[in-house]
Structures are given as C-alpha cells and as structure tokens.
Write a protein that holds these residues in place. Sequence first.
Motif, PDB file in Angstrom:
ATOM      1  N   GLY A 114      -4.676   8.832   6.099  1.00  0.00           N
ATOM      2  CA  GLY A 114      -5.217   8.079   4.978  1.00  0.00           C
ATOM      3  C   GLY A 114      -6.491   8.669   4.408  1.00  0.00           C
ATOM      4  O   GLY A 114      -7.263   7.976   3.762  1.00  0.00           O
ATOM      5  N   ALA A 206      -4.983   0.914   3.853  1.00  0.00           N
ATOM      6  CA  ALA A 206      -3.701   0.407   4.349  1.00  0.00           C
ATOM      7  C   ALA A 206      -3.391  -0.932   3.696  1.00  0.00           C
ATOM      8  O   ALA A 206      -2.236  -1.261   3.427  1.00  0.00           O
ATOM      9  CB  ALA A 206      -3.734   0.264   5.863  1.00  0.00           C
ATOM     10  N   VAL A 222       0.873  -4.236   3.185  1.00  0.00           N
ATOM     11  CA  VAL A 222       0.510  -3.255   4.212  1.00  0.00           C
ATOM     12  C   VAL A 222       1.242  -1.974   3.833  1.00  0.00           C
ATOM     13  O   VAL A 222       2.437  -1.834   4.079  1.00  0.00           O
ATOM     14  CB  VAL A 222       0.901  -3.732   5.623  1.00  0.00           C
ATOM     15  N   ARG A 224       0.592   1.361   4.622  1.00  0.00           N
ATOM     16  CA  ARG A 224       0.705   2.480   5.547  1.00  0.00           C
ATOM     17  C   ARG A 224       0.052   2.112   6.873  1.00  0.00           C
ATOM     18  O   ARG A 224      -0.755   1.190   6.945  1.00  0.00           O
ATOM     19  CB  ARG A 224       0.039   3.738   4.966  1.00  0.00           C
ATOM     20  N   PHE A 225       0.437   2.838   7.919  1.00  0.00           N
ATOM     21  CA  PHE A 225      -0.174   2.655   9.225  1.00  0.00           C
ATOM     22  C   PHE A 225      -1.066   3.862   9.506  1.00  0.00           C
ATOM     23  O   PHE A 225      -0.724   4.732  10.304  1.00  0.00           O
ATOM     24  CB  PHE A 225       0.899   2.494  10.308  1.00  0.00           C
ATOM     25  N   ASN A 226      -2.211   3.890   8.838  1.00  0.00           N
ATOM     26  CA  ASN A 226      -3.158   4.973   9.074  1.00  0.00           C
ATOM     27  C   ASN A 226      -4.106   4.574  10.209  1.00  0.00           C
ATOM     28  O   ASN A 226      -3.854   3.617  10.939  1.00  0.00           O
ATOM     29  CB  ASN A 226      -3.923   5.310   7.784  1.00  0.00           C
ATOM     30  N   ALA A 229      -5.393   0.826   9.956  1.00  0.00           N
ATOM     31  CA  ALA A 229      -4.463  -0.216   9.492  1.00  0.00           C
ATOM     32  C   ALA A 229      -4.668  -1.549  10.217  1.00  0.00           C
ATOM     33  O   ALA A 229      -4.760  -2.610   9.584  1.00  0.00           O
ATOM     34  CB  ALA A 229      -3.022   0.259   9.670  1.00  0.00           C
ATOM     35  N   GLU A 232      -7.891  -3.205   9.177  1.00  0.00           N
ATOM     36  CA  GLU A 232      -7.844  -3.748   7.820  1.00  0.00           C
ATOM     37  C   GLU A 232      -7.033  -5.037   7.762  1.00  0.00           C
ATOM     38  O   GLU A 232      -7.394  -5.977   7.040  1.00  0.00           O
ATOM     39  CB  GLU A 232      -7.253  -2.702   6.867  1.00  0.00           C
ATOM     40  N   ASN A 255       7.208   0.542   3.261  1.00  0.00           N
ATOM     41  CA  ASN A 255       6.260   1.147   4.182  1.00  0.00           C
ATOM     42  C   ASN A 255       7.002   2.115   5.108  1.00  0.00           C
ATOM     43  O   ASN A 255       7.796   1.686   5.932  1.00  0.00           O
ATOM     44  CB  ASN A 255       5.581   0.036   4.990  1.00  0.00           C
ATOM     45  N   GLN A 262      -1.459   2.168  16.089  1.00  0.00           N
ATOM     46  CA  GLN A 262      -1.834   1.135  15.118  1.00  0.00           C
ATOM     47  C   GLN A 262      -0.794   0.023  15.058  1.00  0.00           C
ATOM     48  O   GLN A 262      -1.134  -1.144  14.860  1.00  0.00           O
ATOM     49  CB  GLN A 262      -2.014   1.769  13.737  1.00  0.00           C
ATOM     50  N   ARG A 315       6.226   0.291  11.135  1.00  0.00           N
ATOM     51  CA  ARG A 315       6.427  -1.024  10.516  1.00  0.00           C
ATOM     52  C   ARG A 315       7.568  -1.772  11.197  1.00  0.00           C
ATOM     53  O   ARG A 315       7.523  -2.982  11.374  1.00  0.00           O
ATOM     54  CB  ARG A 315       6.756  -0.857   9.038  1.00  0.00           C
TER      55      ARG A 315
END
Length: 334
Positions: A114, A206, A222, A224-226, A229, A232, A255, A262, A315
């Motif tokens: 990210g 995210a 949501v 992305r899973f940076n 994440a 946030e 996603n 994460q 996800r």
Amino acid sequence: QAHYLGNVMRLKPGAELAKGPGWNPTQKVDYAFVAMGGGLTVEILGLKEGVASPIEQHVRRGGGAHHLCFLVADIDVALAEVKAARGMVKELNDPYSELFTPKELASFSQQTNGKYAGIGMQIQDLKGAITVSTVFPHTPAEAGGVREGDQIIFVDSLSTHGWTTQKVSDYLIGNPGTKVDVKFNRPGVTDPIAMTFTRQIIHIPAVPYAIVLDKKIGYMQVLRFNETAAEEVATAVSQLAKEGVKGVILDMRGNPGGILDQSIAMSNLFLKNGQEIVSVRGRASAPQSYGASSNPVFPTLPVTVLTDEGTASAREIVTGALQDPDRALVVGST
C-alpha cells in the motif's frame, strides 16, 4: 560465433561449428537445439543478423552434403530466460504458483504494502482512454485538483495514445521529490488541463471511508489487505461505534487479497480468544493452525460481510473465519 543457453545454441551468420561424429542438429524456431557430439561442419551462408526466415545450411560429413533449414533471429537472452522459467512453473500444474519478473514483483509489492512514490491516483482504461478512477486523499493529485473522470493524454512530453494503464503508471511512479508533467482532458472543458506534480510517498488506504447509513448501520469498504488493514478497520469500527451504530457492514467486494497476518489480525477484532481463523497445509510440512490470540475488540457488534467473485485470498479468510462460528452474516456471490 554461436550463443549458448545451456544446451541451447543460436547459430549466427557465418558460423562454422566443428563437432565429432553423431552431432545432430534439429530444426526449431529461433533456436537450434543440438545433441552434443559429432563430426559435422555447419556453414550458414548469406545470412543477415536478425533475419527470421528459412535459411539454407550446408552440412558436410566426409564428401556428402545434407541440407537443413533453420529460423534465425535476434534473441533477447533475459526474455528467453523468463519464458523458460515460466514454462517450468506452468508444468507444475499448480494454479497458485506464479512467477514474477522484478517489475511485476515491484507492482505486486506496491499493491500489497500500500505504499509507492507517485502522485496518488488510481487509473483505468475506459474505451481506450486512460481515466482517473480514484484520487487518494492527502496526495499531490488531490492538492492539484485532479478529479475522477479526468483523462490522461500526456505524461511529460509523451502522448499516452495507445498506452496501457501499466505503462502510464510506470511513467507516473518515480523517486520521491522528482517532478512529472501531466495533461488531462476533462469532460465539459474545452482545453487540456496541464499540471506539474512532485512525487511523494503515497499510502493507499485499506479503508478509504466509513459512513453511517440510515442513522444506525455503519458501512466501510475494505479495498486491500496491506500492512495497516486491520488497524484501519479497528479505527473505523471504533469511530462508528461511538456514533451509536447498531451493526457494521464490511464491503469486501472486488478485494483480491493481501497479507495473511492482516487477515488474522482483522478476524481477531471480532472473534473470541482461541477460535480458529485459518489452517495452512503444505506438502512437506506439518499443518499449521492460526487462531484468535486475544479477546475481541468488538465482541458483540453485529457484522455483515459483502462478497463477490472478486473477493479472494486474505478476504476469503476473514469471511470464512467470521461465517463459520456464525459471527457474521455473509451476503453476495462467490
């Protein structure tokens, strides 16, 4: 006068190769694959470098002569090595194994982490026009007044006509502190809009926003899973809870996945200590199980997860981990 890639040989114009008895060239496109050994002398007559056409070659053994045809072309060695490696990965018949070039790895890391150095906008190809789809907050693009729907027509002095989104992105990304000139077409505006941006480190959120619907339901995307994440999501849900929402919707449609840790941390926000989140099984290693390792931050707040066919990877882990113990209602398609 011949270029070797392991046991792969590319013959060049005018090459003369002397081998012992049994040397046996075989016709291939771009390459001459050889079985080493042999007492042949091969002369390639009248060639020009890089010509990809059938070429008559005279192969002399003793007093006899044989005629073979090869396709001779200039070969990009690095590209050939990448294609060979891709072929090996493909032969694994494993849909989850993929080979990245350094450039592809950098792009993947950008999406996963990210962070990147650029001007802070997401672009897509709409009917051949490179169009801004998202302007990230607190970025040069936002400060410069870029709007969603603007079309990029020039980067520095280069026209983007016929370019892919990846090529445009490659030109917009650079070292922090460097400048880039961009011209936009904007619907309803006659003349192109010219802007100069100074690249900076961009954090792609995210969770771009969280809102309250109908005065009682919290909603957040949501994306992305940076690396941030879970943090946030926790911050957004905490803010919505303070506003008195009766439940939250986690929209994970589209996603594509991200960092495993994460997904575990995000699931832990809603699951009881000790509840299983995900298990990993390998061909040559013992199964590993990951569960909630602390008390939930939101133990009772009702949760709904929205999914679609674009929901994948990390996800899917969160979705399954919340669905199995009936901690969340999952709505959508797979």
